[in-house]
Enzyme design. Structure first.
Site, PDB file in Angstrom:
ATOM      1  N   TYR A 105       0.858  -1.195   0.000  1.00 28.99           N
ATOM      2  CA  TYR A 105       0.000   0.000   0.000  1.00 28.99           C
ATOM      3  C   TYR A 105       0.886   1.234   0.000  1.00 28.99           C
ATOM      4  CZ  TYR A 105      -4.995  -0.057  -0.112  1.00 28.99           C
ATOM      5  OH  TYR A 105      -6.276  -0.074  -0.558  1.00 28.99           O
ATOM      6  N   GLU A 121      -0.360   4.785  -0.826  1.00 30.56           N
ATOM      7  CA  GLU A 121      -1.098   6.019  -1.155  1.00 30.56           C
ATOM      8  C   GLU A 121      -0.183   7.232  -0.968  1.00 30.56           C
ATOM      9  OE1 GLU A 121      -4.567   5.820   1.301  1.00 30.56           O
ATOM     10  OE2 GLU A 121      -5.679   4.660  -0.175  1.00 30.56           O
ATOM     11  N   ASP A 125      -5.213  13.047 -25.947  1.00 35.88           N
ATOM     12  CA  ASP A 125      -5.368  11.674 -25.454  1.00 35.88           C
ATOM     13  C   ASP A 125      -4.671  10.750 -26.447  1.00 35.88           C
ATOM     14  OD1 ASP A 125      -6.131   9.109 -24.885  1.00 35.88           O
ATOM     15  OD2 ASP A 125      -8.248   9.576 -24.543  1.00 35.88           O
ATOM     16  N   THR A 172      -2.499   5.291 -22.521  1.00 33.57           N
ATOM     17  CA  THR A 172      -2.510   3.965 -21.906  1.00 33.57           C
ATOM     18  C   THR A 172      -1.166   3.326 -22.195  1.00 33.57           C
ATOM     19  OG1 THR A 172      -3.524   3.013 -23.862  1.00 33.57           O
ATOM     20  CG2 THR A 172      -5.004   3.585 -22.059  1.00 33.57           C
ATOM     21  N   LYS A 224      -1.321  -0.497 -25.142  1.00 37.97           N
ATOM     22  CA  LYS A 224      -1.717  -0.640 -26.552  1.00 37.97           C
ATOM     23  C   LYS A 224      -0.447  -0.667 -27.407  1.00 37.97           C
ATOM     24  CE  LYS A 224      -6.346   1.298 -25.879  1.00 37.97           C
ATOM     25  NZ  LYS A 224      -6.490   2.146 -24.682  1.00 37.97           N
ATOM     26  N   ARG A 236      -1.389  -3.283 -18.588  1.00 38.56           N
ATOM     27  CA  ARG A 236      -2.659  -2.553 -18.645  1.00 38.56           C
ATOM     28  C   ARG A 236      -2.609  -1.383 -17.668  1.00 38.56           C
ATOM     29  NH1 ARG A 236      -7.113  -3.617 -21.166  1.00 38.56           N
ATOM     30  NH2 ARG A 236      -5.880  -5.222 -22.182  1.00 38.56           N
TER      31      ARG A 236
HETATM   32  N1  DSN Z   1     -11.106  -0.171 -25.246  1.00 42.52           N
HETATM   33  C1  DSN Z   1     -10.240   0.790 -25.876  1.00 42.52           C
HETATM   34  C2  DSN Z   1     -10.107   0.532 -27.319  1.00 42.52           C
HETATM   35  O1  DSN Z   1     -10.269  -0.600 -27.708  1.00 42.52           O
HETATM   36  O2  DSN Z   1      -9.829   1.441 -28.069  1.00 42.52           O
HETATM   37  C3  DSN Z   1     -10.717   2.123 -25.626  1.00 42.52           C
HETATM   38  O3  DSN Z   1     -11.016   2.268 -24.282  1.00 42.52           O
END
Ligand code: DSN
Length: 415
Positions: free
Chosen positions: A51, A53, A197, A224, A227, A233
């Protein structure tokens, strides 16, 4: 001590089955990738026990001397990778990263401008079913009906009329480069903050395949890590020094509780991997593969939104190919053939988001496993055969055999 152990637990069996599925079928979901053994090791490490925080040297719990170092390394690597003044690596996801930014900068009811979901945007860019759309007055821009690229004249017009506090660029189903510069100019003209974004394209930015928003005027960049960036993730936020404190306070204690330290460690490993020359080559190949796939799909008579791609994905509009074939029907047939992708709305889609008239197809995962242009031609052929033979179970089974044979040459996780 002895730990409970049940090697026969069905969850362990299911994990083995998922490894098998990922090894033997084609993964074309544009937002997915295969992570490295180092990233997987970190996400499965004892850091999950802690933990912490707060932030490094400012924690609400003891025993964080190791975690502080982990988070500092992750923040420094993120800053270096994207040439950013400040990084927050705690967001659990891209959606959380966006929400933390909104909560930091906006008051409920404030006006924000973003790309509409049906035009390729994201739920968190103001969809009425998402908290972003419920809390804030999002006004959407779209793509032009002609070349299906982001309509910057519309962005400017809306910004001049609405005087938004925040302008959001970025997409989840858009196959072209998004130039941050004109967004910066519009934001300056109307006195708005500019958020980019980069959830989908963070890996392409790191690999030099897309302009870096942090070097082209963005005040904030969310992304993110799982990807094109090929990490665990999760999400992250980059911003100017001026916004650093506000953003950090918004992530914690404003929006999230304890950070996922095992994931932060894995993010740090992924940032290091993404800074290598090999990753640069990888991301260039992701783009080349998407182009090869696009060309081959067009050769099979499929229409692509915007006519092609500059990045890691293509968006297929199925309506001219077969008016009866929805994205959903196509995706279900492709699943039976061992090809994973997702149905997606296309601009001005007459079908609802759960059905859709399109398919989104991405190359990050197949490129990680080593596939190149010749395999993209093969994959396009398998997709086309599946769409045509979707009612023919024998044909789908034959395609699945071919998929398995192809995948056997590019196994991401050998036993
Ligand atoms: N789920 C993501 C995507 O596939 O683009 C977006 O949140």
């Amino acid at each position: 001590m002895s730990w409970p152990s049940n090697p026969g637990d069905e969850i362990l069996t299911l994990i083995d089955r998922e490894v098998e599925r990922q090894n033997t079928t084609i993964q074309l979901i544009a937002s997915e990738n295969f992570t490295s053994p180092a990233v997987i090791k970190a996400t499965g490490s004892v850091l999950t026990n802690k933990y912490s925080e707060g932030y490094p040297a400012k924690r609400y719990y003891g025993g964080n001397e190791v975690i502080d170092e982990v988070e500092n390394v992750a923040r420094d690597r993120a800053k270096a990778l994207f040439n950013a003044p400040h990084a927050n690596v705690q967001p659990h996801s891209g959606a959380n990263a966006n929400m933390a930014v909104y909560l930091a900068l906006l008051t409920p009811g404030d006006t924000v401008v973003g790309l509409g979901l049906d035009q390729g945007g994201h739920l968190t860019h103001g969809s009425p079913v998402n908290a972003s759309g419920k809390l804030y007055n999002f006004v959407s821009y779209g793509v032009t009906p002609g070349d299906e690229r982001i309509d910057m004249d519309q962005v400017r017009d809306i910004a001049r009329t609405e005087r938004p506090k925040l302008i959001v660029a970025g997409a989840t189903a858009y196959a072209r480069i998004i130039d941050p510069q004109p967004f910066r100019e519009i934001a300056d003209e109307v006195g708005a903050i500019f958020l980019f974004d980069a959830a989908h394209i963070a890996g392409l930015i790191a690999g030099g395949q897309h302009p870096n928003p942090m070097e082209h005027g963005a005040d904030i960049m969310t992304f993110t890590t799982h990807k094109t960036l090929r990490g665990p993730r999760g999400g992250a936020i980059l911003c100017t020094e001026a916004l650093a404190d506000t953003i950090d306070k918004s992530v914690f204690p404003g929006f999230q509780g304890g950070p996922l330290d095992h994931v932060i460690a894995a993010k740090a490993l992924a940032f290091a991997e993404a800074a290598t020359p090999e990753f640069r080559q990888y991301s260039a190949q992701v783009v080349r593969n998407a182009s090869a796939l696009a060309e081959a799909l067009v050769g099979h008579g499929l229409r692509l939104v915007s006519g092609g791609t500059d990045n890691h994905l293509v968006l297929v509009d199925l309506r001219s190919f077969d008016p009866d074939l929805s994205g959903k029907k196509a995706r279900l047939a492709l699943d039976r053939a061992g090809i994973s992708l997702n149905e997606n709305t296309v601009p001005e889609d007459p079908r609802p988001p759960y059905i859709t008239s399109g398919l989104r197809i991405g190359t990050p995962a197949v490129t990680t496993q080593g596939m190149a242009e010749p395999e993209m031609v093969t994959v396009a052929g398998l997709i086309h055969r599946t769409l045509v033979g979707r009612e023919d179970e024998a044909e789908l089974a034959a395609i699945k055999d071919e998929v398995q044979a192809l995948c056997s040459k590019f196994v991401p996780y050998p036993a």
